[in-house]
Design an enzyme around this catalytic site. Structure first.
Site, PDB file in Angstrom:
ATOM      1  N   LYS A 170       0.763  -1.260  -0.014  1.00  0.00           N
ATOM      2  CA  LYS A 170      -0.021  -0.002   0.011  1.00  0.00           C
ATOM      3  C   LYS A 170       0.924   1.304   0.172  1.00  0.00           C
ATOM      4  CE  LYS A 170      -2.127   2.946   2.263  1.00  0.00           C
ATOM      5  NZ  LYS A 170      -1.892   4.277   2.048  1.00  0.00           N
ATOM      6  N   GLU A 250       9.134   0.832  11.347  1.00  0.00           N
ATOM      7  CA  GLU A 250      10.227   1.732  11.042  1.00  0.00           C
ATOM      8  C   GLU A 250       9.555   3.110  11.209  1.00  0.00           C
ATOM      9  OE1 GLU A 250      12.071   4.390   9.807  1.00  0.00           O
ATOM     10  OE2 GLU A 250      12.579   3.579   7.952  1.00  0.00           O
ATOM     11  N   CYS A 284      13.023   9.966   7.805  1.00  0.00           N
ATOM     12  CA  CYS A 284      12.825   9.681   9.154  1.00  0.00           C
ATOM     13  C   CYS A 284      14.076   9.885   9.948  1.00  0.00           C
ATOM     14  CB  CYS A 284      12.266   8.173   9.128  1.00  0.00           C
ATOM     15  SG  CYS A 284      13.399   7.235   7.972  1.00  0.00           S
ATOM     16  N   GLU A 382       9.130  15.274  16.021  1.00  0.00           N
ATOM     17  CA  GLU A 382       9.555  15.121  14.372  1.00  0.00           C
ATOM     18  C   GLU A 382       8.733  16.093  13.670  1.00  0.00           C
ATOM     19  OE1 GLU A 382       8.451  11.452  12.139  1.00  0.00           O
ATOM     20  OE2 GLU A 382      10.456  11.511  11.665  1.00  0.00           O
TER      21      GLU A 382
HETATM   22  P1  NDP Z   1       1.407   8.190   8.085  1.00  0.00           P
HETATM   23  O1  NDP Z   1       2.511   7.374   8.918  1.00  0.00           O
HETATM   24  O2  NDP Z   1       0.180   8.542   8.411  1.00  0.00           O
HETATM   25  O3  NDP Z   1       1.501   7.370   6.632  1.00  0.00           O
HETATM   26  C1  NDP Z   1       2.433   6.464   6.511  1.00  0.00           C
HETATM   27  C2  NDP Z   1       1.618   5.474   5.788  1.00  0.00           C
HETATM   28  O4  NDP Z   1       0.773   4.684   6.491  1.00  0.00           O
HETATM   29  C3  NDP Z   1       0.859   5.957   4.460  1.00  0.00           C
HETATM   30  O5  NDP Z   1       0.697   5.032   3.382  1.00  0.00           O
HETATM   31  C4  NDP Z   1      -0.483   6.055   5.096  1.00  0.00           C
HETATM   32  O6  NDP Z   1      -1.539   6.158   4.238  1.00  0.00           O
HETATM   33  C5  NDP Z   1      -0.541   4.668   5.953  1.00  0.00           C
HETATM   34  N1  NDP Z   1      -1.728   4.842   7.071  1.00  0.00           N
HETATM   35  C6  NDP Z   1      -2.203   6.135   7.602  1.00  0.00           C
HETATM   36  N2  NDP Z   1      -3.088   5.694   8.622  1.00  0.00           N
HETATM   37  C7  NDP Z   1      -3.012   4.138   8.705  1.00  0.00           C
HETATM   38  C8  NDP Z   1      -3.792   3.371   9.564  1.00  0.00           C
HETATM   39  N3  NDP Z   1      -4.557   3.643  10.422  1.00  0.00           N
HETATM   40  N4  NDP Z   1      -3.414   2.003   9.432  1.00  0.00           N
HETATM   41  C9  NDP Z   1      -2.344   1.668   8.279  1.00  0.00           C
HETATM   42  N5  NDP Z   1      -1.970   2.459   7.562  1.00  0.00           N
HETATM   43  C10 NDP Z   1      -2.089   3.765   7.567  1.00  0.00           C
HETATM   44  O7  NDP Z   1       2.257   9.570   7.726  1.00  0.00           O
HETATM   45  P2  NDP Z   1       1.504  10.933   7.259  1.00  0.00           P
HETATM   46  O8  NDP Z   1       1.677  10.836   5.783  1.00  0.00           O
HETATM   47  O9  NDP Z   1       0.140  11.134   7.952  1.00  0.00           O
HETATM   48  O10 NDP Z   1       2.425  12.101   7.870  1.00  0.00           O
HETATM   49  C11 NDP Z   1       2.121  12.434   9.321  1.00  0.00           C
HETATM   50  C12 NDP Z   1       3.458  12.760   9.991  1.00  0.00           C
HETATM   51  O11 NDP Z   1       4.141  11.691   9.993  1.00  0.00           O
HETATM   52  C13 NDP Z   1       4.590  13.512   9.254  1.00  0.00           C
HETATM   53  O12 NDP Z   1       4.373  14.817   9.523  1.00  0.00           O
HETATM   54  C14 NDP Z   1       5.783  12.899   9.875  1.00  0.00           C
HETATM   55  O13 NDP Z   1       6.137  13.584  10.857  1.00  0.00           O
HETATM   56  C15 NDP Z   1       5.644  11.665  10.159  1.00  0.00           C
HETATM   57  N6  NDP Z   1       5.987  10.585   8.883  1.00  0.00           N
HETATM   58  C16 NDP Z   1       7.003   9.820   9.379  1.00  0.00           C
HETATM   59  C17 NDP Z   1       7.898   9.096   8.397  1.00  0.00           C
HETATM   60  C18 NDP Z   1       8.877   8.220   8.653  1.00  0.00           C
HETATM   61  O14 NDP Z   1       9.440   7.570   8.217  1.00  0.00           O
HETATM   62  N7  NDP Z   1       9.567   8.419  10.171  1.00  0.00           N
HETATM   63  C19 NDP Z   1       7.210   8.853   7.168  1.00  0.00           C
HETATM   64  C20 NDP Z   1       6.125   9.534   6.796  1.00  0.00           C
HETATM   65  C21 NDP Z   1       5.357  10.597   7.960  1.00  0.00           C
HETATM   66  P3  NDP Z   1      -1.932   7.476   3.732  1.00  0.00           P
HETATM   67  O15 NDP Z   1      -0.787   8.208   2.827  1.00  0.00           O
HETATM   68  O16 NDP Z   1      -2.996   7.251   2.621  1.00  0.00           O
HETATM   69  O17 NDP Z   1      -2.350   8.367   4.722  1.00  0.00           O
END
Ligand code: NDP
Length: 470
Positions: A170, A250, A284, A382
């Site tokens: 996904k 992660e 990250c 973060e």
């Molecule tokens: P998320 O953690 O929400 O997104 C990561 C992935 O998980 C996306 O594919 C997302 O889908 C999916 N997802 C969201 N909600 C669920 C759920 N309940 N169950 C399963 N999968 C889910 O990150 P965001 O894009 O919302 O970003 C928000 C914050 O997260 C950022 O500001 C940043 O601080 C942090 N972040 C950190 C990352 C890292 O690698 N450390 C990577 C990305 C974000 P969808 O994109 O459709 O929401």
């Protein structure tokens, strides 16, 4: 580069229309964050779509797991080579879908994605040496974020397939396009149908995948908040066999980049820039907390400001651009709220204000805060943007204590001319990766992953196979 007006899910080796559900439209647009123009539409994955993908992966599992390992390796080598053949197209696509500079997608994301497939292709027929007596787990649900869309897919898909598992991937809502190209490539190279399935959608699609009883293992990269939701869901929804689902997470980070007074300062300043402004800080393991030894704080800040004046922010497709567009409006709003918080809590704000920004799109100039207290939000949380918190320390003990004073533990950097000091400090840092006199270097042979709220499990290297074997 060609883009179809809309894309369905990639299930059982073919692109298929979404089944849809009553609450959500069947398709949603993917937008170029540098122009705010829609690029195309992608399918929204409903629970029904997820079920079809898991069923396809389950049906493909016995054949794939039973294939001679050297044959599985050939499939992975073919995927790797085709990623290389189509590298330029994939780089452009990654850049217009996500906003990252073309120089980074061309030189980092795509070559490293191919390298991961090459690396794990090499492992496919040697697993019994590394992990004797172990076998594949079954169907792996893999959920990736938007900061390195194809690379994170490669980190997950390559080891899973090498071990004989099948996959439902996904991609993130804002950056699904290179993952869908991976589906096309799987078709081109004749990967057996159902071995790799890709369901696009948002968090609800991810949640449906995580709770599906046909899934045996979940690998997630993203925010700590969603990581915790997934851990809870896994506790509540065992797989159909009754066994708990395997889980690797992660998650976020607030990594420390520590500069000692004996470091080569110009080199360290390059490393600070690379550590925090690479990929607009959407990393990250970004070195978002800078600790500088007190005796060199002033010259470090002045050189940092000088170097930042030459950073070019703007059109991600321009090969001279250093910092591209913020991935989405929502992320820009999050970053802007942190800039407000930093100012209102009393930190001093410095911004790189060279060239004019484009009129449309989502932009944030690289910036940093000084006079930061450890209690400030910009020092603790973060931000996931081009925002650095600068702090100082006096002794190595203080540097280690302050660096470890965080709920996270993903990465760290140490800058010093003294090898013994570098190794001693690295040993005491609670971080999955510690870079010495460099930052943000990645290699498929090197394991990556966190401590504490940065998650558990390792990706990359021989260690990365363990999560995909019994
Ligand atoms: P998320 O953690 O929400 O997104 C990561 C992935 O998980 C996306 O594919 C997302 O889908 C999916 N997802 C969201 N909600 C669920 C759920 N309940 N169950 C399963 N999968 C889910 O990150 P965001 O894009 O919302 O970003 C928000 C914050 O997260 C950022 O500001 C940043 O601080 C942090 N972040 C950190 C990352 C890292 O690698 N450390 C990577 C990305 C974000 P969808 O994109 O459709 O929401």
């Amino acid at each position: 580069m060609r883009l179809a007006p809309r894309y369905g899910h990639f299930i059982a080796g073919a692109f298929t229309d979404p089944a849809g559900d009553a609450e959500t439209p069947a398709y949603f647009p993917s937008v170029n964050p540098a122009t705010e123009e829609p690029l195309c539409e992608v399918a929204h994955g409903s629970a029904g779509d997820v079920d079809r993908a898991v069923t396809a992966a389950r049906a493909a599992f016995p054949g794939w797991a039973g294939l001679r390992p050297s044959e599985r390796a050939k499939h992975l080598f073919r995927l790797a080579r085709r990623l290389q053949d189509r590298a330029r197209e994939l780089a452009v696509l990654e850049t217009i879908d996500g906003g990252k500079p073309i120089r980074e997608s061309r030189d980092v994301d795509i070559p490293l994605a191919a390298a991961h497939f090459f690396y794990y292709a090499g492992w496919a027929d040697k697993l019994h040496h590394a992990y004797p007596g172990r076998g594949p787990l079954g169907v792996c649900a893999q959920i990736v974020p938007w900061n390195f869309p194809l690379l994170m897919a490669a980190w997950k898909v390559a080891p899973a397939l090498a071990c004989g598992n099948t996959v439902v991937l996904k991609p993130a809502e804002t950056t699904p396009l290179t993952a869908l190209r991976l589906g096309e490539i799987a078709q081109e190279v004749g990967l057996p149908p159902g071995v790799l399935n890709i369901v696009t959608g948002d968090g609800r699609t991810g949640a449906a995948l995580v709770s599906h009883p046909g899934v045996d293992k979940i690998a997630f990269t993203g925010s700590t908040e969603v990581g915790k939701l997934i851990a809870r869901s896994v506790a509540d929804h065992p797989s159909a066999t009754g066994a708990p689902k395997r889980l690797t997470l992660e998650l976020g980070g607030k990594s420390a980049n520590i500069v000692f007074e004996d470091a080569s300062l110009d080199q360290a300043v390059e490393g600070i820039i690379q550590g925090i402004y690479f990929n607009q800080g959407h990393v990250c393991c970004a070195g978002s907390r800078l600790f500088v030894q007190e005796s060199i704080l002033e010259p470090t800040i002045s050189r940092l400001r000088g170097r930042m004046r030459s950073l070019r922010v703007g059109d991600p497709l321009d090969k001279n651009t250093d910092v591209g567009a913020i991935n989405s409006r929502a992320q820009l709003e999050r970053i802007t709220a942190y800039l407000e918080a930093g100012r209102s809590e009393g930190a001093r704000f410095w911004e790189c204000n060279g060239s004019a920004l484009p009129r449309r799109g989502y932009w944030c100039r690289p910036c940093f805060f000084t006079d930061v207290q450890p209690s400030h939000r910009v020092a603790r949380e973060e931000i996931f943007g081009p925002v650095l918190a600068v702090m100082s320390f006096r002794t190595p003990d203080e540097a280690v204590a302050r660096a470890n004073n965080t709920p996270y533990g993903l990465a760290a950097g140490v800058w010093t001319d003294k090898g013994s000091k570098a190794l001693e400090v690295a040993r005491r840092l609670k971080a999955g990766v510690v870079w010495l006199n460099t930052y943000n270097r990645f290699d498929p042979a090197s394991p990556f992953g966190g401590f504490k709220e940065s998650g558990f499990g390792r990706e990359g290297g021989m260690q990365g196979l363990r999560a995909y074997l019994t």
